[in-house]
Design a protein around this motif. Structure first.
Motif, PDB file in Angstrom:
ATOM      1  N   ARG A  58      -7.444  -3.363  -8.361  1.00  0.00           N
ATOM      2  CA  ARG A  58      -6.762  -2.737  -7.442  1.00  0.00           C
ATOM      3  C   ARG A  58      -6.210  -1.278  -7.707  1.00  0.00           C
ATOM      4  NH1 ARG A  58      -3.629  -4.951  -2.900  1.00  0.00           N
ATOM      5  NH2 ARG A  58      -4.046  -6.841  -3.920  1.00  0.00           N
ATOM      6  N   PHE A  59      -6.232  -0.297  -6.911  1.00  0.00           N
ATOM      7  CA  PHE A  59      -5.851   0.911  -7.177  1.00  0.00           C
ATOM      8  C   PHE A  59      -4.158   0.648  -7.173  1.00  0.00           C
ATOM      9  CE2 PHE A  59      -9.287   4.258  -5.560  1.00  0.00           C
ATOM     10  CZ  PHE A  59     -10.154   3.570  -6.403  1.00  0.00           C
ATOM     11  N   SER A  61      -0.843   1.637  -5.710  1.00  0.00           N
ATOM     12  CA  SER A  61      -0.596   2.192  -4.460  1.00  0.00           C
ATOM     13  C   SER A  61      -0.105   3.630  -4.394  1.00  0.00           C
ATOM     14  CB  SER A  61       0.208   1.362  -3.488  1.00  0.00           C
ATOM     15  OG  SER A  61       1.544   0.932  -4.006  1.00  0.00           O
ATOM     16  N   SER A  62       0.808   3.793  -5.369  1.00  0.00           N
ATOM     17  CA  SER A  62       1.666   5.128  -5.301  1.00  0.00           C
ATOM     18  C   SER A  62       0.533   6.159  -5.898  1.00  0.00           C
ATOM     19  CB  SER A  62       2.708   5.169  -6.357  1.00  0.00           C
ATOM     20  OG  SER A  62       3.628   4.174  -5.954  1.00  0.00           O
ATOM     21  N   GLN A  64      -2.532   6.105  -5.519  1.00  0.00           N
ATOM     22  CA  GLN A  64      -3.537   6.128  -4.422  1.00  0.00           C
ATOM     23  C   GLN A  64      -3.060   7.199  -3.284  1.00  0.00           C
ATOM     24  OE1 GLN A  64      -4.881   2.568  -2.373  1.00  0.00           O
ATOM     25  NE2 GLN A  64      -6.033   3.792  -1.042  1.00  0.00           N
ATOM     26  N   LEU A  65      -1.783   7.148  -2.964  1.00  0.00           N
ATOM     27  CA  LEU A  65      -1.292   7.829  -2.015  1.00  0.00           C
ATOM     28  C   LEU A  65      -1.426   9.386  -2.624  1.00  0.00           C
ATOM     29  CD1 LEU A  65       0.394   8.532   0.680  1.00  0.00           C
ATOM     30  CD2 LEU A  65       2.372   8.157  -0.440  1.00  0.00           C
ATOM     31  N   TRP A  68      -5.055  10.663  -2.746  1.00  0.00           N
ATOM     32  CA  TRP A  68      -5.540  10.765  -0.973  1.00  0.00           C
ATOM     33  C   TRP A  68      -4.733  12.089  -0.452  1.00  0.00           C
ATOM     34  CZ3 TRP A  68      -8.239   7.158  -3.125  1.00  0.00           C
ATOM     35  CH2 TRP A  68      -9.139   6.338  -2.349  1.00  0.00           C
ATOM     36  N   ARG A  69      -3.464  12.328  -0.904  1.00  0.00           N
ATOM     37  CA  ARG A  69      -2.959  13.307  -0.045  1.00  0.00           C
ATOM     38  C   ARG A  69      -3.578  14.678  -0.637  1.00  0.00           C
ATOM     39  NH1 ARG A  69       3.285  12.123  -0.032  1.00  0.00           N
ATOM     40  NH2 ARG A  69       3.238  11.120   1.678  1.00  0.00           N
ATOM     41  N   ASP A  72      -6.774  15.188   0.756  1.00  0.00           N
ATOM     42  CA  ASP A  72      -6.633  15.533   2.166  1.00  0.00           C
ATOM     43  C   ASP A  72      -6.345  17.135   2.180  1.00  0.00           C
ATOM     44  OD1 ASP A  72      -6.596  14.294   4.559  1.00  0.00           O
ATOM     45  OD2 ASP A  72      -4.528  14.301   4.983  1.00  0.00           O
ATOM     46  N   ILE A  81     -16.746   5.459  -4.580  1.00  0.00           N
ATOM     47  CA  ILE A  81     -15.442   4.555  -5.195  1.00  0.00           C
ATOM     48  C   ILE A  81     -16.372   3.752  -6.198  1.00  0.00           C
ATOM     49  CG2 ILE A  81     -14.027   2.611  -4.728  1.00  0.00           C
ATOM     50  CD1 ILE A  81     -13.692   3.927  -1.876  1.00  0.00           C
ATOM     51  N   TYR A  99     -12.782  -6.214   0.981  1.00  0.00           N
ATOM     52  CA  TYR A  99     -11.968  -5.105   0.829  1.00  0.00           C
ATOM     53  C   TYR A  99     -12.559  -3.759   1.146  1.00  0.00           C
ATOM     54  CZ  TYR A  99      -7.786  -7.123  -1.393  1.00  0.00           C
ATOM     55  OH  TYR A  99      -6.471  -7.810  -1.632  1.00  0.00           O
ATOM     56  N   SER A 101     -13.468  -0.518   2.528  1.00  0.00           N
ATOM     57  CA  SER A 101     -13.096  -0.268   3.990  1.00  0.00           C
ATOM     58  C   SER A 101     -13.202   1.359   4.192  1.00  0.00           C
ATOM     59  CB  SER A 101     -11.527  -0.545   4.166  1.00  0.00           C
ATOM     60  OG  SER A 101     -10.730   0.118   2.902  1.00  0.00           O
ATOM     61  N   GLU A 102     -14.198   1.910   3.307  1.00  0.00           N
ATOM     62  CA  GLU A 102     -14.412   3.389   3.524  1.00  0.00           C
ATOM     63  C   GLU A 102     -15.960   3.388   3.830  1.00  0.00           C
ATOM     64  OE1 GLU A 102     -12.590   5.772   3.419  1.00  0.00           O
ATOM     65  OE2 GLU A 102     -10.685   5.345   2.477  1.00  0.00           O
ATOM     66  N   PRO A 103     -16.259   3.218   5.041  1.00  0.00           N
ATOM     67  CA  PRO A 103     -17.780   3.229   5.677  1.00  0.00           C
ATOM     68  C   PRO A 103     -18.543   4.474   5.103  1.00  0.00           C
ATOM     69  CG  PRO A 103     -16.319   3.750   7.334  1.00  0.00           C
ATOM     70  CD  PRO A 103     -15.400   3.216   6.344  1.00  0.00           C
ATOM     71  N   ASN A 104     -17.875   5.538   4.790  1.00  0.00           N
ATOM     72  CA  ASN A 104     -18.549   6.649   4.444  1.00  0.00           C
ATOM     73  C   ASN A 104     -18.623   6.805   2.782  1.00  0.00           C
ATOM     74  OD1 ASN A 104     -18.564   7.786   7.047  1.00  0.00           O
ATOM     75  ND2 ASN A 104     -16.695   8.644   6.840  1.00  0.00           N
TER      76      ASN A 104
ATOM     77  N   ILE B  10     -10.978   4.435   8.778  1.00  0.00           N
ATOM     78  CA  ILE B  10     -11.403   3.304   9.389  1.00  0.00           C
ATOM     79  C   ILE B  10     -10.553   2.857  10.540  1.00  0.00           C
ATOM     80  CG2 ILE B  10      -9.869   1.852   7.778  1.00  0.00           C
ATOM     81  CD1 ILE B  10     -13.176   0.511   7.950  1.00  0.00           C
ATOM     82  N   PHE B  55      -4.668  -6.003   2.717  1.00  0.00           N
ATOM     83  CA  PHE B  55      -5.807  -4.964   2.596  1.00  0.00           C
ATOM     84  C   PHE B  55      -5.273  -3.678   3.122  1.00  0.00           C
ATOM     85  CE2 PHE B  55      -8.491  -8.719   4.127  1.00  0.00           C
ATOM     86  CZ  PHE B  55      -8.534  -9.074   2.900  1.00  0.00           C
ATOM     87  N   ASN B  57      -2.276  -0.564   2.639  1.00  0.00           N
ATOM     88  CA  ASN B  57      -0.974   0.018   2.028  1.00  0.00           C
ATOM     89  C   ASN B  57      -0.149   0.763   3.106  1.00  0.00           C
ATOM     90  OD1 ASN B  57      -1.647  -1.065  -0.478  1.00  0.00           O
ATOM     91  ND2 ASN B  57      -2.610   1.066  -0.954  1.00  0.00           N
ATOM     92  N   TYR B  59       3.109   3.403   3.638  1.00  0.00           N
ATOM     93  CA  TYR B  59       3.994   4.095   2.917  1.00  0.00           C
ATOM     94  C   TYR B  59       4.815   4.591   3.877  1.00  0.00           C
ATOM     95  CZ  TYR B  59      -0.002   4.141  -0.319  1.00  0.00           C
ATOM     96  OH  TYR B  59      -0.787   3.682  -1.136  1.00  0.00           O
ATOM     97  N   ASP B  64       5.592   3.150  -0.898  1.00  0.00           N
ATOM     98  CA  ASP B  64       5.034   1.826  -0.228  1.00  0.00           C
ATOM     99  C   ASP B  64       6.195   0.997   0.208  1.00  0.00           C
ATOM    100  OD1 ASP B  64       3.670  -0.580   0.045  1.00  0.00           O
ATOM    101  OD2 ASP B  64       2.555  -0.399  -1.820  1.00  0.00           O
ATOM    102  N   LEU B  84      -3.131   3.662   4.329  1.00  0.00           N
ATOM    103  CA  LEU B  84      -4.163   3.682   3.577  1.00  0.00           C
ATOM    104  C   LEU B  84      -4.816   2.175   3.453  1.00  0.00           C
ATOM    105  CD1 LEU B  84      -3.335   6.103   1.031  1.00  0.00           C
ATOM    106  CD2 LEU B  84      -4.712   6.641   2.959  1.00  0.00           C
ATOM    107  N   PRO B  85      -6.249   2.112   3.605  1.00  0.00           N
ATOM    108  CA  PRO B  85      -6.699   0.857   3.158  1.00  0.00           C
ATOM    109  C   PRO B  85      -6.474   0.539   1.737  1.00  0.00           C
ATOM    110  CG  PRO B  85      -8.498   2.437   3.448  1.00  0.00           C
ATOM    111  CD  PRO B  85      -7.137   3.164   3.903  1.00  0.00           C
ATOM    112  N   VAL B  87      -7.663  -0.250  -2.030  1.00  0.00           N
ATOM    113  CA  VAL B  87      -8.670  -0.120  -2.776  1.00  0.00           C
ATOM    114  C   VAL B  87      -8.706  -1.223  -3.691  1.00  0.00           C
ATOM    115  CG1 VAL B  87     -10.667   1.190  -3.864  1.00  0.00           C
ATOM    116  CG2 VAL B  87      -9.228   2.258  -1.979  1.00  0.00           C
ATOM    117  N   ALA B  88      -9.449  -2.045  -3.579  1.00  0.00           N
ATOM    118  CA  ALA B  88      -9.372  -3.312  -4.343  1.00  0.00           C
ATOM    119  C   ALA B  88     -10.668  -4.108  -4.365  1.00  0.00           C
ATOM    120  CB  ALA B  88      -8.289  -4.324  -4.030  1.00  0.00           C
TER     121      ALA B  88
END
Lengths: 137, 90
Positions: A58-59, A61-62, A64-65, A68-69, A72, A81, A99, A101-104, B10, B55, B57, B59, B64, B84-85, B87-88
Motif C-alpha cells: 500500500r502506498f 497516503s502522505s 502519495q498525496l 500526485w500533486r 499534477d 503502477i 484495488y 483504480s487507474e483505468p489509464n 476514476i 479504497f 484516501n 485529505y 489524511d 485519491l484512490p 494504491v494497494a
C-alpha cells in the motif's frame, strides 16, 4: 478509446530500475510508479510500501498525496503502477484487481521468485495482459 | 465561499469530467452529503456503512483525514479536500 494502446513501451533503463527496486525490497513487496505524459513512461518514482509485507502493498497516503500533486503540477499521470510479487507469479491477485483504480495505467508486476516482468490493464475488474516492448535507453 | 474538492480520474464520471468541484458543509460528512446532492452517486464511492471506504484516501489540505477525525473532521471555507484512490494490492 481513452485507454491507449494495449501495449507497454518502456525503456530498458526503467525496466532495470523496477527490477532493482523489487530485488532490494525482497522478500517484502516493492511498489512505485512511473510518471509521464501522453502515456509515455518517463520519471521513475519508488514508493514506500506502508505495509512492509511479503504479501501486501500500500502506498503511504502522505507520500502519495505529495507525489500526485507533483504530477499534477507537471501535467503528468501515473503511466505505470508497479509492484512485486515475491513468492508467486507476476499476475494480478484478487486484491490487486479489487484495488485497481487507474483505468489509464499500465499495471506492471514483477516476480522476484520467477524473474518475470509483465504488464496488464485492469479496468472494471477485468484483467488484460498486454505486450511489453522494451526499447534502448 | 466554498470548499474545493479535487476529484480523481476514476470518479470524474460523476462530475461531468471536472477535476475539482465546490461543495459546502461544516464536517467532511456534511460536505460529502452536499457533493451527493450535486453529483448523485458519488457518495457511495466514498462512504460505506457510515465509514470512509478502504479504497479511497481523503485529505483535508495536506492531512489524511484518517489521522484527523474521519468523517467527523471539521472543514471550513477555503479548505481543499482531495480524494485519491488508495494504491494497494497483494
Amino acid at each position: 478509446m481513452p485507454y491507449g494502446d494495449v501495449m507497454l513501451t518502456i525503456s530498458q533503463d526503467l525496466v532495470d530500475k523496477i527490477k532493482a527496486h523489487a530485488r532490494a525490497d525482497h522478500p517484502d513487496e516493492a511498489c512505485g510508479i512511473i510518471a509521464g505524459r501522453d502515456g509515455e513512461p518517463e520519471r521513475f518514482i519508488a514508493m514506500a510500501n506502508a505495509e512492509r509485507s511479503p504479501t501486501f502493498y500500500r502506498f503511504d497516503s502522505s507520500e502519495q498525496l505529495k507525489v500526485w500533486r507533483e504530477m499534477d503540477d507537471r501535467d503528468e499521470e501515473p503511466v505505470v503502477i508497479y509492484h512485486s510479487h515475491t513468492a508467486t507469479e507476476a499476475y494480478p491477485s484478487r486484491t490487486d484487481v479489487t484495488y485497481a483504480s487507474e483505468p489509464n495505467a499500465h499495471y506492471v508486476l514483477v516476480s522476484t521468485a520467477l524473474e518475470q516482468f509483465r504488464s496488464f490493464r485492469i479496468i472494471d475488474g477485468v484483467v488484460t495482459e498486454e505486450e511489453v516492448r522494451i526499447v534502448a535507453g | 465561499m466554498a470548499i474545493e474538492v479535487r476529484i480523481p480520474t476514476i470518479l470524474r464520471t460523476y462530475t461531468d469530467g471536472a477535476k475539482a468541484v465546490d461543495a459546502t458543509g461544516a464536517t467532511l460528512e456534511e460536505l460529502i452529503g452536499d457533493l451527493e446532492a450535486r453529483h448523485p452517486g458519488i457518495k457511495d464511492r466514498l462512504v460505506d456503512a457510515g465509514k470512509l471506504r478502504r479504497f479511497v484516501n481523503v485529505y483535508l489540505n495536506d492531512e489524511d483525514v484518517r489521522f484527523l477525525g474521519g468523517l467527523g473532521t471539521p472543514v471550513s471555507d477555503g479548505d481543499t479536500v482531495t480524494v485519491l484512490p488508495a494504491v494497494a494490492g497483494g
